[in-house]
Design a protein around this motif. Structure first.
Motif, PDB file in Angstrom:
ATOM      1  N   SER A 215      -3.781   6.069   4.027  1.00 44.96           N
ATOM      2  CA  SER A 215      -3.498   6.141   2.441  1.00 44.96           C
ATOM      3  C   SER A 215      -4.766   6.243   2.527  1.00 44.96           C
ATOM      4  N   GLU A 216      -5.892   6.521   3.629  1.00 45.77           N
ATOM      5  CA  GLU A 216      -7.084   7.251   2.695  1.00 45.77           C
ATOM      6  C   GLU A 216      -7.378   7.898   3.571  1.00 45.77           C
TER       7      GLU A 216
ATOM      8  N   CYS B  17      -8.799   7.011  -1.875  1.00 47.84           N
ATOM      9  CA  CYS B  17      -7.511   6.229  -1.022  1.00 47.84           C
ATOM     10  C   CYS B  17      -6.325   6.825  -2.541  1.00 47.84           C
TER      11      CYS B  17
ATOM     12  N   ARG C 137     -15.318   9.209   0.389  1.00 50.44           N
ATOM     13  CA  ARG C 137     -13.535   8.250   0.812  1.00 50.44           C
ATOM     14  C   ARG C 137     -12.275   8.466  -0.457  1.00 50.44           C
TER      15      ARG C 137
ATOM     16  N   THR D  69     -12.250   5.319  -3.241  1.00 51.59           N
ATOM     17  CA  THR D  69     -12.513   4.319  -2.275  1.00 51.59           C
ATOM     18  C   THR D  69     -13.870   3.761  -3.680  1.00 51.59           C
TER      19      THR D  69
ATOM     20  N   PHE E 293      -5.254  10.516  -5.481  1.00 50.95           N
ATOM     21  CA  PHE E 293      -6.001  10.086  -4.556  1.00 50.95           C
ATOM     22  C   PHE E 293      -7.198   9.199  -5.810  1.00 50.95           C
TER      23      PHE E 293
ATOM     24  N   GLN F 276       1.176  -1.292  -0.313  1.00 55.00           N
ATOM     25  CA  GLN F 276      -0.150  -0.090  -0.140  1.00 55.00           C
ATOM     26  C   GLN F 276       0.863   1.570  -0.053  1.00 55.00           C
TER      27      GLN F 276
END
Ligand SMILES: [Zn+2]
Length: 134
Positions: free
Chosen positions: A52-53, A107, A105, A130, A127, A15
């Motif tokens: 990372s989110e 990620c 959201r 998500t 980004f 990740q």
């Protein structure tokens, strides 16, 4: 080839994380990592992998290449707020502003930015919404 050293890394779990600093005196995080804490000027800053989110806070679509930029257009650009309370100015994978919503959201992922004449690909982070989250 990272776009700049020390801004992000990929962990053992594959990740990607942005690399920030955490202050040993006031315990507040910041990004990008500085030599001294931006909150209390302490020099006791250690490196920390940030979440990372995060959630989308502001965004726009960029259709024309900024000066000095030779990567693909259009691309999204905006601000994502991490759970640590840090707002990161970031590239977004979604270039259509109408497909993004406040607070959704997002990620982080590592994406290719541009190829140079010798075939090296400069990598940066972006980004993305998500998957499965509203
Ligand atoms: Zn501090």
């Amino acid at each position: 080839v990272p776009v700049a050293e020390g801004l992000f890394r990929v962990g053992d779990d594959d990740q990607a994380h942005l690399v920030g600093g955490r202050c040993g005196t006031c315990d507040r995080p910041h990004f990008p990592r500085g030599v001294v804490c931006p909150w209390c000027s302490s020099g006791e800053v250690s490196e920390v992998a940030l979440s990372s989110e995060g959630t989308l806070w502001g965004w726009t679509g960029v259709n024309a290449s900024p000066p000095g930029y030779s990567g693909e257009t259009p691309f999204g650009f905006g601000v994502v707020e991490l759970p640590e309370g840090i707002r990161v100015v970031t590239r977004l994978s979604e270039a259509d502003p109408s497909r993004l919503a406040f607070g959704q959201r997002m990620c982080m992922e590592i994406v290719p930015l541009v190829d140079d004449d010798e075939g090296h690909t400069t990598m940066t982070w972006a980004f993305v919404p998500t998957p499965g989250a509203g």
